[in-house]
Design a protein around this motif. Structure first.
Motif, PDB file in Angstrom:
ATOM      1  N   LEU A   1      56.989  54.394 -29.965  1.00 15.92           N
ATOM      2  CA  LEU A   1      56.282  54.257 -28.707  1.00 15.92           C
ATOM      3  C   LEU A   1      55.149  53.262 -28.900  1.00 15.92           C
ATOM      4  N   ASP A   2      55.236  52.149 -28.192  1.00 13.45           N
ATOM      5  CA  ASP A   2      54.221  51.102 -28.219  1.00 13.45           C
ATOM      6  C   ASP A   2      53.394  51.264 -26.945  1.00 13.45           C
ATOM      7  N   ARG A   3      52.186  51.733 -27.079  1.00 11.61           N
ATOM      8  CA  ARG A   3      51.390  52.039 -25.891  1.00 11.61           C
ATOM      9  C   ARG A   3      50.852  50.793 -25.192  1.00 11.61           C
ATOM     10  N   GLN A   4      50.700  49.693 -25.912  1.00 19.46           N
ATOM     11  CA  GLN A   4      50.191  48.458 -25.301  1.00 19.46           C
ATOM     12  C   GLN A   4      51.390  47.627 -24.852  1.00 19.46           C
ATOM     13  N   ALA A   5      52.010  48.058 -23.757  1.00 15.90           N
ATOM     14  CA  ALA A   5      53.230  47.407 -23.280  1.00 15.90           C
ATOM     15  C   ALA A   5      53.415  47.726 -21.810  1.00 15.90           C
ATOM     16  N   GLY A   6      54.274  46.962 -21.160  1.00 13.26           N
ATOM     17  CA  GLY A   6      54.510  47.209 -19.750  1.00 13.26           C
ATOM     18  C   GLY A   6      55.433  46.185 -19.136  1.00 13.26           C
ATOM     19  N   ILE A   7      55.199  45.898 -17.845  1.00 10.27           N
ATOM     20  CA  ILE A   7      56.087  45.073 -17.037  1.00 10.27           C
ATOM     21  C   ILE A   7      55.283  43.944 -16.407  1.00 10.27           C
ATOM     22  N   LEU A   8      55.841  42.750 -16.456  1.00 13.69           N
ATOM     23  CA  LEU A   8      55.311  41.610 -15.722  1.00 13.69           C
ATOM     24  C   LEU A   8      56.241  41.290 -14.555  1.00 13.69           C
ATOM     25  N   ASN A   9      55.662  40.929 -13.433  1.00 17.86           N
ATOM     26  CA  ASN A   9      56.447  40.451 -12.295  1.00 17.86           C
ATOM     27  C   ASN A   9      56.519  38.931 -12.390  1.00 17.86           C
ATOM     28  N   PRO A  10      57.685  38.364 -12.723  1.00 22.06           N
ATOM     29  CA  PRO A  10      57.735  36.925 -13.000  1.00 22.06           C
ATOM     30  C   PRO A  10      57.497  36.053 -11.780  1.00 22.06           C
ATOM     31  N   GLU A  11      58.055  36.438 -10.627  1.00 20.62           N
ATOM     32  CA  GLU A  11      57.842  35.628  -9.431  1.00 20.62           C
ATOM     33  C   GLU A  11      56.376  35.618  -9.025  1.00 20.62           C
ATOM     34  N   ALA A  12      55.733  36.790  -9.061  1.00 22.63           N
ATOM     35  CA  ALA A  12      54.308  36.854  -8.735  1.00 22.63           C
ATOM     36  C   ALA A  12      53.485  36.060  -9.740  1.00 22.63           C
ATOM     37  N   ALA A  13      53.889  36.107 -11.010  1.00 18.85           N
ATOM     38  CA  ALA A  13      53.153  35.387 -12.047  1.00 18.85           C
ATOM     39  C   ALA A  13      53.235  33.883 -11.834  1.00 18.85           C
ATOM     40  N   VAL A  14      54.437  33.370 -11.601  1.00 22.48           N
ATOM     41  CA  VAL A  14      54.593  31.921 -11.411  1.00 22.48           C
ATOM     42  C   VAL A  14      53.825  31.459 -10.176  1.00 22.48           C
ATOM     43  N   ALA A  15      53.938  32.210  -9.083  1.00 16.35           N
ATOM     44  CA  ALA A  15      53.212  31.843  -7.867  1.00 16.35           C
ATOM     45  C   ALA A  15      51.705  31.842  -8.105  1.00 16.35           C
ATOM     46  N   ALA A  16      51.210  32.843  -8.816  1.00 15.14           N
ATOM     47  CA  ALA A  16      49.777  32.915  -9.095  1.00 15.14           C
ATOM     48  C   ALA A  16      49.327  31.751  -9.973  1.00 15.14           C
ATOM     49  N   LEU A  17      50.087  31.450 -11.000  1.00 15.05           N
ATOM     50  CA  LEU A  17      49.738  30.338 -11.877  1.00 15.05           C
ATOM     51  C   LEU A  17      49.670  29.030 -11.102  1.00 15.05           C
ATOM     52  N   LEU A  18      50.670  28.760 -10.283  1.00 11.46           N
ATOM     53  CA  LEU A  18      50.706  27.492  -9.564  1.00 11.46           C
ATOM     54  C   LEU A  18      49.643  27.420  -8.480  1.00 11.46           C
ATOM     55  N   SER A  19      49.183  28.570  -8.006  1.00 15.25           N
ATOM     56  CA  SER A  19      48.111  28.558  -7.005  1.00 15.25           C
ATOM     57  C   SER A  19      46.803  28.033  -7.580  1.00 15.25           C
ATOM     58  N   GLN A  20      46.707  28.003  -8.897  1.00 14.04           N
ATOM     59  CA  GLN A  20      45.493  27.538  -9.568  1.00 14.04           C
ATOM     60  C   GLN A  20      45.552  26.063  -9.950  1.00 14.04           C
ATOM     61  N   VAL A  21      46.640  25.396  -9.567  1.00 12.17           N
ATOM     62  CA  VAL A  21      46.859  23.999  -9.933  1.00 12.17           C
ATOM     63  C   VAL A  21      46.801  23.154  -8.659  1.00 12.17           C
ATOM     64  N   SER A  22      46.150  22.027  -8.724  1.00 11.67           N
ATOM     65  CA  SER A  22      45.913  21.241  -7.507  1.00 11.67           C
ATOM     66  C   SER A  22      47.138  20.484  -7.028  1.00 11.67           C
ATOM     67  N   GLU A  23      48.027  20.070  -7.940  1.00 12.26           N
ATOM     68  CA  GLU A  23      49.167  19.253  -7.507  1.00 12.26           C
ATOM     69  C   GLU A  23      50.445  19.736  -8.187  1.00 12.26           C
ATOM     70  N   VAL A  24      51.407  20.168  -7.366  1.00 13.28           N
ATOM     71  CA  VAL A  24      52.725  20.587  -7.837  1.00 13.28           C
ATOM     72  C   VAL A  24      53.764  19.809  -7.045  1.00 13.28           C
ATOM     73  N   ARG A  25      54.512  18.977  -7.718  1.00 13.35           N
ATOM     74  CA  ARG A  25      55.548  18.176  -7.065  1.00 13.35           C
ATOM     75  C   ARG A  25      56.888  18.897  -7.214  1.00 13.35           C
ATOM     76  N   ARG A  26      57.252  19.605  -6.184  1.00 11.35           N
ATOM     77  CA  ARG A  26      58.492  20.376  -6.173  1.00 11.35           C
ATOM     78  C   ARG A  26      59.670  19.466  -5.827  1.00 11.35           C
ATOM     79  N   ASP A  27      60.868  19.957  -6.152  1.00 14.40           N
ATOM     80  CA  ASP A  27      62.109  19.230  -5.852  1.00 14.40           C
ATOM     81  C   ASP A  27      62.047  17.801  -6.377  1.00 14.40           C
ATOM     82  N   THR A  28      61.505  17.675  -7.581  1.00 12.92           N
ATOM     83  CA  THR A  28      61.356  16.363  -8.214  1.00 12.92           C
ATOM     84  C   THR A  28      61.968  16.407  -9.601  1.00 12.92           C
TER      85      THR A  28
END
Length: 364
Positions: free
Chosen positions: A126-153
C-alpha cells in the motif's frame, strides 16, 4: 510534457509558443482517458522517486493557479507474488527513500479491501502517496497558463522551427520518431475498457478502492481505478499492445482487446460485470529499456527531447517540464537525469516503421 514545459518556462518569463497538430486536449495521442495513476513507491526504479516527491506539489500549484481539479488522492496497491517486480521493487524504493508504505499479506488484503479478489500467495504494498490525475483537465489547465498555443499545426521537422526560435523542446509523443531519428523508439497501441459495476458495489468507491497495479503470470500487468462515475471501473493492461504508428493505429477496440480485460476484471475485482460501457485506444512511445529520454539533441544543444516515456510518464509532467526548462535556460539541471540520457542507445539502430515482428506480445 510539452504543455508542462511551456508552463514552467512561462513562469520564468520566457516567451513560449506551443505547437500541436491537433487541438489539445484531444483523444488522439497519449494524454486522455479520464484517469492516470500517480504514485511514489516506484517499482520501475528508485531514481524516479525524488522526481515524484517534487511533482505532487507542482500539480497542487497548478490546481491553485487555475481552479481545476486534477489530483485525487486514493493511495495505490501493488499486488502480486512477494517476488514480483511490483511488490519487491516498490519495497526497495520505499526502503531507500523512507516512504509511507505498508506491506499486506493475503489475509490483511482480503480484510481491508473488499473490492479485490485475493488469491493465496498474493501480497500487496500500500503506497499512501498515490492517486489519480485527470489528464484532460491537466492538459487544459497547463495550456491555460501559456500565452500562445498554435493548434492544428503540423511541424514537419525541427529545422522548420530553429530559424525562428532560440530553442526547441520536442514533446511529440508517438509522433517523435518523425522528428527524431537518434533514439530507438517503438510506438505501441493500448486499449482500455470500462466495465459496469453492481449498484451496491460501494467498496469500489475512491475512498475504499485505491488505484492498483497487479502483476500476474498469464495476463501480465493489469491496472485499474476506483469508480469515478458510480457506474463503471476502468481496467487496462500495461505493455500488451501491438506495434503501430499514429497514422495507422487501429482506433476501434474489438473483442481481441476486450477479452483479457474482461477476464482480469472477473478474476480480480469483486462487483464488476462483463458489460463494457466504453473503450479507448492510446499510444505508448517506448524506449528499449522503458525508461525515459530527457536529453539534448546530439547535433544541437538548443534542441531538447523529453517525450519518450514508455507508458508511465504522464504523472511526471510538471517536473519533467521543470527539468526541460532547466536545460533550455541553464544548459543543465540539478536533478539526477542520468538514467534518461540518450547516450545509452548510442549503438542502437532506429526502430523501422515496418517492425511488426512482435505484434500482440508483451515487452517483458
Amino acid at each position: 510534457m510539452g504543455a508542462a514545459t511551456a508552463w514552467r518556462l512561462t513562469k520564468r518569463g520566457v516567451d513560449v509558443v506551443c505547437f500541436d497538430r491537433y487541438a489539445p486536449p484531444h483523444p488522439l495521442g497519449s494524454s486522455h482517458g479520464e484517469s492516470r495513476i500517480i504514485r511514489t513507491a516506484y517499482f520501475e526504479g528508485s531514481w524516479y522517486v525524488p522526481l515524484l516527491q517534487e511533482v505532487f506539489p507542482l500539480w497542487r500549484e497548478l490546481e491553485a493557479a487555475t481552479g481545476a481539479r486534477i489530483l485525487t488522492m486514493t493511495g495505490a496497491l501493488y499486488i502480486g507474488a512477494a517476488s514480483s517486480q511490483a511488490v519487491a521493487g516498490a519495497l526497495a524504493s520505499a526502503r531507500e527513500h523512507e516512504l509511507d508504505i505498508e506491506l499486506l499479506d493475503s489475509d490483511a488484503l482480503r480484510g481491508r479491501y473488499k473490492g479485490h479478489v485475493v488469491h493465496d500467495g498474493d501480497v500487496a504494498v500500500l503506497d499512501r502517496q498515490a492517486g489519480i490525475l485527470n489528464p484532460e483537465a491537466a492538459v487544459a489547465a497547463l495550456l491555460s497558463q501559456v500565452s500562445e498555443v498554435r493548434r492544428d499545426t503540423e511541424i514537419a521537422s525541427i529545422a522548420q522551427l530553429r530559424s525562428d526560435f532560440d530553442a526547441v523542446v520536442v514533446a511529440a509523443g508517438p509522433w517523435t520518431p518523425e522528428l527524431v531519428d537518434w533514439i530507438p523508439l517503438r510506438v505501441e497501441r493500448q486499449a482500455n475498457a470500462w466495465f459496469s459495476i453492481a449498484r451496491d458495489a460501494t467498496w469500489l468507491a475512491p475512498d475504499q478502492f485505491p488505484v492498483f497495479i497487479r502483476q500476474s503470470e498469464d495476463l501480465g500487468d493489469i491496472y485499474g481505478f476506483p469508480t469515478l462515475d458510480g457506474a463503471s471501473v476502468k481496467v487496462a493492461r500495461h505493455h500488451a499492445g501491438e506495434t503501430t504508428d499514429p497514422h495507422r493505429i487501429r482506433r476501434r477496440v474489438d473483442e481481441f482487446d476486450v477479452d483479457p480485460l474482461r477476464l482480469a476484471a472477473a478474476r480480480y475485482i469483486r462487483g464488476v460485470s462483463g458489460h463494457v460501457t466504453r473503450t479507448l485506444t492510446c499510444m505508448y512511445t517506448n524506449t528499449p529499456d522503458e525508461d525515459f529520454v530527457v536529453d539534448f539533441s546530439p547535433d544541437d544543444r538548443h534542441v531538447v527531447v523529453i517525450s519518450a516515456c514508455s507508458g508511465h510518464g504522464f504523472k511526471f509532467g510538471p517536473i519533467i517540464g521543470e527539468i526541460a526548462a532547466d536545460l533550455v535556460c541553464d544548459g543543465g539541471t540539478r536533478r539526477d537525469i542520468s538514467h534518461f540520457s540518450a547516450n545509452r542507445f548510442a549503438a542502437s539502430p532506429h526502430v523501422p516503421d515496418d517492425n511488426r515482428d512482435h505484434d500482440h506480445q508483451r515487452d517483458h
